[in-house]
Enzyme design. Sequence first.
Site, short mmCIF file in Angstrom:
data_model
loop_
_atom_site.label_atom_id
_atom_site.label_comp_id
_atom_site.label_asym_id
_atom_site.label_seq_id
_atom_site.Cartn_x
_atom_site.Cartn_y
_atom_site.Cartn_z
N GLY A 1 1.79 51.78 50.07
CA GLY A 1 1.62 50.32 48.79
C GLY A 1 3.06 50.19 48.18
O GLY A 1 3.74 51.24 48.39
N VAL B 1 20.20 50.65 48.50
CA VAL B 1 20.36 51.97 49.54
C VAL B 1 21.88 51.11 51.13
O VAL B 1 22.87 51.09 51.22
CB VAL B 1 19.50 52.15 50.32
CG1 VAL B 1 19.52 52.47 52.03
CG2 VAL B 1 18.48 53.15 49.85
N ARG C 1 0.56 50.80 57.14
CA ARG C 1 -0.47 51.95 57.02
C ARG C 1 -0.27 51.90 58.48
O ARG C 1 -0.66 51.12 59.25
CB ARG C 1 -1.65 52.36 56.20
CG ARG C 1 -1.53 52.15 54.70
CD ARG C 1 -2.49 52.33 53.99
NE ARG C 1 -2.59 51.40 52.83
CZ ARG C 1 -2.10 52.80 51.74
NH1 ARG C 1 -0.86 53.35 52.05
NH2 ARG C 1 -1.79 52.49 50.80
N ASP D 1 2.99 59.69 48.98
CA ASP D 1 2.92 60.70 49.71
C ASP D 1 2.56 60.42 50.70
O ASP D 1 3.10 61.58 51.55
CB ASP D 1 1.49 62.04 48.76
CG ASP D 1 1.10 60.82 48.73
OD1 ASP D 1 -0.06 59.77 49.25
OD2 ASP D 1 -0.59 61.11 48.26
N THR E 1 6.37 54.47 44.22
CA THR E 1 4.61 54.56 43.73
C THR E 1 4.26 54.19 42.13
O THR E 1 4.78 54.76 42.00
CB THR E 1 3.48 55.84 44.41
OG1 THR E 1 2.14 56.21 44.13
CG2 THR E 1 4.50 56.86 43.95
N ASP F 1 1.37 54.82 40.84
CA ASP F 1 0.65 55.75 40.41
C ASP F 1 1.78 57.54 39.69
O ASP F 1 1.01 57.80 38.74
CB ASP F 1 0.08 57.07 41.45
CG ASP F 1 -1.45 55.76 42.40
OD1 ASP F 1 -1.51 54.86 41.19
OD2 ASP F 1 -1.30 55.94 43.49
N ASP G 1 2.63 60.28 40.89
CA ASP G 1 2.33 61.48 41.00
C ASP G 1 2.84 62.03 41.91
O ASP G 1 2.27 62.79 42.59
CB ASP G 1 0.58 60.84 41.67
CG ASP G 1 0.56 60.36 42.54
OD1 ASP G 1 1.51 59.27 43.33
OD2 ASP G 1 -0.51 60.23 43.31
N ARG H 1 -17.14 43.58 21.33
CA ARG H 1 -17.53 43.71 22.62
C ARG H 1 -16.90 45.22 22.83
O ARG H 1 -16.11 45.37 22.47
CB ARG H 1 -17.04 42.59 23.21
CG ARG H 1 -18.14 41.37 23.40
CD ARG H 1 -17.62 41.04 24.19
NE ARG H 1 -18.02 39.44 24.68
CZ ARG H 1 -17.97 38.30 25.34
NH1 ARG H 1 -17.00 37.90 25.83
NH2 ARG H 1 -18.83 37.55 25.52
N ARG I 1 -6.18 56.67 41.89
CA ARG I 1 -7.52 56.93 41.97
C ARG I 1 -7.31 58.68 42.06
O ARG I 1 -8.57 60.04 42.05
CB ARG I 1 -7.29 57.18 44.00
CG ARG I 1 -8.50 57.58 44.99
CD ARG I 1 -8.37 57.28 45.85
NE ARG I 1 -8.93 55.54 46.47
CZ ARG I 1 -7.98 54.38 46.48
NH1 ARG I 1 -7.26 55.22 47.06
NH2 ARG I 1 -8.80 53.66 46.50
N ALA J 1 -6.71 52.87 22.95
CA ALA J 1 -8.08 53.32 23.13
C ALA J 1 -8.51 53.77 22.43
O ALA J 1 -8.62 54.90 22.15
CB ALA J 1 -8.20 53.27 25.44
N LYS K 1 -16.54 50.51 13.46
CA LYS K 1 -15.34 49.99 14.50
C LYS K 1 -16.24 48.47 15.21
O LYS K 1 -17.34 48.56 15.39
CB LYS K 1 -15.12 51.21 15.61
CG LYS K 1 -14.16 52.28 15.12
CD LYS K 1 -13.47 52.08 16.55
CE LYS K 1 -12.46 52.90 15.91
NZ LYS K 1 -11.27 53.13 17.93
N GLU L 1 -10.00 54.91 38.33
CA GLU L 1 -10.65 54.26 39.37
C GLU L 1 -10.85 56.24 40.45
O GLU L 1 -12.07 55.64 40.84
CB GLU L 1 -10.16 53.56 40.44
CG GLU L 1 -8.60 54.22 40.88
CD GLU L 1 -7.23 52.77 42.04
OE1 GLU L 1 -8.25 52.44 42.83
OE2 GLU L 1 -6.54 53.70 42.51
#
Length: 328
Positions: free
Chosen positions: A15, A27, A76, A107, A130, A132, A134, A167, A176, A191, A218, A227
């Site tokens: 990704g 680089v 990929r 990864d 990435t 994420d 992670d 709302r 993920r 939140a 509230k 996700e």
Amino acid sequence: MRPNIKNIAVLTSGGDAPGMNACIRAVVRTGIYNGINMFGVLQGYQGLITNNIIPMDARSVSNIIHMGGTILKTARCLEFKTDEGMALAYENLKAHNIDALVVIGGDGTFTGARRFAQKHGVHVIGVPGTIDNDLYGSDFTLGYDTAMNTVIEAIDKIRDTADAHDRLFFVEVMGRDSGCIALRSAVACGAEAVLLPEKETSIDDLVKQLGAGAVTKKTSSIVIVSEGHKQGGAYDIAKHVKEKFDHYDTKVTILGHLQRGGSPSSFDRILASRLGYAAVNELLKGSSEMMVGLRGNEIALTSLDEALTEHNFKLESDLLEMTHVLSI
């Protein structure tokens, strides 16, 4: 012993993430400054197999530091997972006399790089790219800060319309297997609740938490959903909550690939430049099968083995607690 490296190629895989272009620039220019011939591999590992390899000079990377995406493209490639695909990729590298690779990705990218290095003896350094955040061994990965800023800006706007209409919004963000984006954006945006892959939260618990807010008057609520949450995506969770809690008009927003795009933040541009610069210098020192990362504002090396096996690190306990304490 310091290897006799004369030709280095750089590729991006998996990704895309904001900051990849800034890293490519660092680089290429660091290599050229050190008298190295530089090459770019188009479309990641697929480009190694199809021999889509081009020479790069200092002007090849002009005016890209501010751009999202990747000028080298990414794809990929299932064929690279096979022995035959790797053998073909190695032959193409040899045809260009390329001695070493800098791979920018996550990864999956590092898994391929590690196996390629072990099977064919190619010198490889990985740069964590990435959104994420992670990968073990780096406090921050390329693109994470920019993605966070994108998410926060979007949720701030959603909050405006949520307040106007009383709302309940469920906002789904990427992650993920990692809740880094969800957790930090929940704190940054105030939140009312956050659902993470690493933490079990039942629908009943969520309804109870939202109900407590309704009791204290509230007028709107935001729930951020990673996700990869075990209860499903934002639409599924919103449906289940609506069945048990109809205090608000319920809406869903999925931010999706909006989080991947855009001009990289100043943090990501500097991080990308530091890691790209370090990657080339580590290759020239003789390092291989390592990832360059940032730990406590210092560049640090982590083996690809460790970066991959220690993949899931713990989320900050204080942030997890703050999502409850500060949302009352």
